[in-house]
Each structure stands twice: as C-alpha cells, then as structure tokens.
Enzyme design. Structure first.
Site, mmCIF file in Angstrom:
data_model
loop_
_atom_site.group_PDB
_atom_site.id
_atom_site.type_symbol
_atom_site.label_atom_id
_atom_site.label_comp_id
_atom_site.label_asym_id
_atom_site.label_seq_id
_atom_site.Cartn_x
_atom_site.Cartn_y
_atom_site.Cartn_z
ATOM 1 N N GLY A 119 -8.173 -54.042 -8.471
ATOM 2 C CA GLY A 119 -7.120 -53.937 -7.638
ATOM 3 C C GLY A 119 -5.995 -52.908 -8.010
ATOM 4 C CB SER A 120 -5.559 -49.407 -7.167
ATOM 5 O OG SER A 120 -5.838 -49.353 -5.549
ATOM 6 C CD GLU A 140 11.482 -53.606 6.232
ATOM 7 O OE1 GLU A 140 12.216 -53.583 5.478
ATOM 8 O OE2 GLU A 140 10.197 -53.431 6.188
ATOM 9 C CB VAL A 152 -14.569 -56.878 -7.109
ATOM 10 C CG1 VAL A 152 -14.966 -58.096 -7.935
ATOM 11 C CG2 VAL A 152 -13.956 -55.808 -7.950
#
Length: 474
Positions: free
Chosen positions: A17-18, A180, A85
């Site tokens: 994960g980034s 939002e 993955v």
C-alpha cells in the site's frame, strides 16, 4: 516459490500500500539498514481527503496524487513495485502480486500491510453502477463527469420533469466526506455556474444529503453537528436524516423512513457511506486465527502485529484496535510506529511496547469560508475553522509543487468564482463500468508481451481465465 532470506543479507521489508500508512512507514525507514519493497495497486500516493475537490473541479488529480516513485526517488533502500497483492503466505513469509497477467512473489523478514479500504455498499454492490464512491482518482473523475454532465444535459432537455431529475444531486452519507461533497456541489451550482447557462438556472439545483443516522458528522461534538447542519442549510443543502437507501438505479433511489418508503428522482448519486477494508484482511485472519469486524478490519495486538507473527504489522484502515477511527492520522502514526519497531528489531534498540494514538482532532469543511473543527476541548466554527482546515491539509499534501499548485487552485476557486478543473469526458464517466464488464482478460490482452517466451507463460498470448484474487482472497 521464492525462499526466505538467508543469513548475510539485509533484512527485507515489504510494505503493501502507498497510502498514508505505507508511504509514511517507508519514509521512516529511509536511514534503516534494510531493503524495502513497496507494492501498490496504483503508482501514486493519493491524498484521499481532497478527492471531493477533484470531483467538483477545484483542483486537479495530479495535485493530490504525486507519483510514489518520485516521492521515494532519493531513498536508495526503497523499491516501488506496481501490482495488486493477491496472496500473503504467513508461513513461508511471501507476498504475491499481480499486474496485467504477470505474477511476482516477494520474500520478507518484516511485513507492513497498509492496503487501506474501499467503499462499502452494505451488501448492495449493485448500487455502485449508478452511485460511485469516493475512494480513488477514478471515482473522483467519474463523479466530475457525472456532475458537470448533468448540467449540460439539463441545458439541452425540454421536459421539466427531466430537468428536475438532472438537477437533483443526492449524496448518501453524512460523515465528513458526504458533508464536504454536498457543500461543494451546492457552491458549484449557486456560485461557479450561475451565469454559464441560458435555458436553465443552476441555482435551482437540489442538493440532498441523506443518512440513516440521526445527525450529520456523527464523530463530532453535538454543538458542531448542529452548526454544520445549519451551515449546510444556509447554502441550500437539503438534509434528510434517519433515511435508509433500499434501492438505487439510473433514475433515482428508494428511501425508507420508519415504516414508509419513498422515491427520490435524481440523475446523479454519490455514495459516501461506509468503508470496507481490503480483502487481504480476511486472508490474514484465516492464517492466524483472529477475527475481522463488520468492516473487514483485522483484530491486531497492542503493538499492531498479528498473534504469533511479530514480523507482520497491520496499520491504517485495515486494523481494528481500541475502536480507533479510520482517519489519516491513525494510518500515519501506525505506519511510523511499525517502522520504528522494525528499526529497533534490526538494531537491537529500544522501542515502545504498544501503539498509542495521539488524537489531533477532526475537521470538516462545508463550503467557502465555512467549516467545523473539533480539537478536543476546543470547538471552532466558521471562517477560523475553515482557515485551520486549509493550513492542516496543505501541511500533509506531499511535495512543494503540489502545495503550491493547490494553493493557486484554492485562490482561484475561493477568492474568485472559477474552477480550473472542469474538463469532463465520456471516458471518465463510463470507463470504469466498461472495464468491469470486460474483465481482467481484456486488460491482459491489450498489453502484448514476449509471445512464446518460455520464461513468461502469461505473456505468450494464452487466455487468462482467472484473476488470482478470485482464487486466493475470500
């Protein structure tokens, strides 16, 4: 299968994960005597809290999604791998990823699982066809096309009922993202687009924010919930609470309130209710006899590891611990904690025994100059809260260039009336659905490859009948 590391090699750290957890963990290890492999489905680090601004034309996707390779280019001990993955083998200490028909396997000494979460439709996955979520750049660009396209189609329509349908926007979910999003659609219609059309009045657009919960912004203090609701109503947002969505299609949605069900006719629906952790959480749970909660988060130990596997850390939206919220700060602090534990293991140094989360507060912006901020004992609303929100988000946007261009975009949108990012294409609106329908076989077929290569059987042109995730991840 790849074997485990042997003596004499630097410890290998694999990060999945980034996002906030994965990237901040990798950066924390920049001076550590380890080799890092960061595997992610996309090549960008996505600043998810500002996706709604991409969807409403305030900023571009590039401002909140810088390339991960660029962020880590000076970190010599880090390698970035693009891929999804699909398998984690805790016994063999291997991670398997998939990229357009090509499988790759990586061994690790330490593993940080920070694969994040996707949108949850609470068992109604068919809703996603007509109500995109707010978790990816694809989602935001699709929503931008749907929102702006609704005004364009309304301009060309002649039937009053059809115009009403096209100019009705429904946001499902009254948490920070939903609040939002609803606020910005209302501001887009009433401020940015007010003089852009000749046959319709954009100010007549209905923006409906609905939720099954009894209040907006459930995590916030009651005083701020009331204030946020008032600010939303002041800009024309209709708030409908205690309303559960039971059906959703191209023309609208069915809403149940108590014992009655009613119909809302609307062309554009946005789903901002609920999250579901990566299916990798269930895969881990099966191998170490732990449970996952309703959102798919893995029950971890106080040090963020899995029972019997001190080398495996689960952080961010994938972990379940002490009812911590799924917010960026939990992921950032968890990623850094895991990295510090790994560094201490490698060097034999001291480390904290358990993860302690420091709550820095919660914020939500309503529209221009309107926001709420819950900072523990301090509650702030209005312009001051909005200014604080801007500064905090600028701090956590990665990269000077991104901060600079985001500031310019905010000046254009908030001080002026324009929005620089109003380009929308049919590809953005329909591309996701088309790719899902075609499936992984289509993706592989378009990539070419070394046809006939014995070293890469997938690239020979043989049909791919099954994505590995379909057979390895529950």
């Amino acid at each position: 299968m790849t074997t485990n590391p042997t003596a004499g090699r630097r410890p290998r750290v694999v990060i999945i994960g980034s996002g906030f957890g994965g990237l901040f963990a990798a950066q924390r290890l920049r001076k550590a005597d380890v080799d890092i492999t960061l595997i992610a489905k996309t090549g960008q680090h996505l600043f998810q809290p500002l996706l709604y601004q991409v969807a409403t034309g305030i900023i571009s996707e590039g401002e909140i999604a810088p390339p991960t390779r660029d962020i880590l280019k000076k970190q010599k001990n880090a390698t970035v791998i693009l891929g999804e993955v699909v398998d984690i083998d805790l016994a063999d200490r291997t991670v398997t990823s998939w990229l357009l028909g090509r499988e790759s396997t990586f061994s690790y000494d330490h593993l940080i699982v920070a694969a994040g979460a996707g949108q949850s439709y609470f068992g109604n996955s068919q809703f996603s066809q007509f109500a995109p979520g707010m978790k990816t750049v694809d989602d935001a660009l699709e929503l931008r096309g749907r929102i702006l396209g609704a005004f364009e189609m309304a301009e060309a329509a002649t039937d009053p009922a059809e115009i009403d349908r096209l100019l009705t926007f429904v946001v499902v979910g009254a948490g920070p993202t939903g609040v939002e999003m609803a606020g910005q659609i209302a501001e887009l219609a009433r401020r940015t687009l007010r003089h852009n059309f000749r046959n319709i009045d954009p100010k007549s657009a209905r923006v409906i924010l609905l939720d099954a919960a009894p209040v907006v912004l459930p995590p916030f203090a009651p005083k701020l919930q009331e204030n946020a609701a008032k600010q939303l109503r002041d800009i024309g947002v209709e708030i409908q609470l205690g309303a559960m969505v039971t059906g959703l299609d191209a023309n609208g949605l069915d809403v149940k309130e108590g014992d009655t069900t009613r119909r809302i006719t609307a062309a554009t629906k946005i789903w901002a209710a609920g999250v579901q952790a990566s299916p990798l959480g269930a895969l881990l749970a099966q191998q170490c006899d732990v449970t996952v909660d309703r959102a798919g988060r893995v029950e971890v130990q106080p040090d963020l590891t899995l029972p019997g596997h001190p080398e495996v850390f689960v952080v961010g939206d994938m972990m379940s611990l002490d009812k911590l919220p799924g917010v960026a700060q939990v992921a950032i602090q968890g990623g850094r904690f895991a990295a510090d534990r790994i560094k201490a293991t490698v060097t034999g140094g001291k480390h904290k025994e358990k993860f302690e989360y420091f709550d820095k507060g919660s914020m939500a912006t309503i529209s221009r100059y309107k926001a709420v901020a819950d900072l523990g004992k301090i509650k702030v609303t209005g312009f001051l809260a909005w200014t604080m929100w801007l500064l905090v988000h600028l701090v956590y946007i990665v990269g000077f260039k991104s901060r600079l261009t985001t500031t310019v975009s905010w000046i254009v949108s908030f001080l002026g009336k324009g929005r620089a990012q109003r380009v929308a294409t049919q590809q953005q609106v329909y591309g996701r659905l088309a790719l899902e329908k075609l499936g992984p076989d289509f993706e592989v077929a378009q990539t070419g490859g070394l046809h006939g290569s014995a070293a890469d059987p997938v690239a020979t042109g043989d049909p791919v009948t099954e994505h590995p995730a379909q057979r390895t991840v529950a």
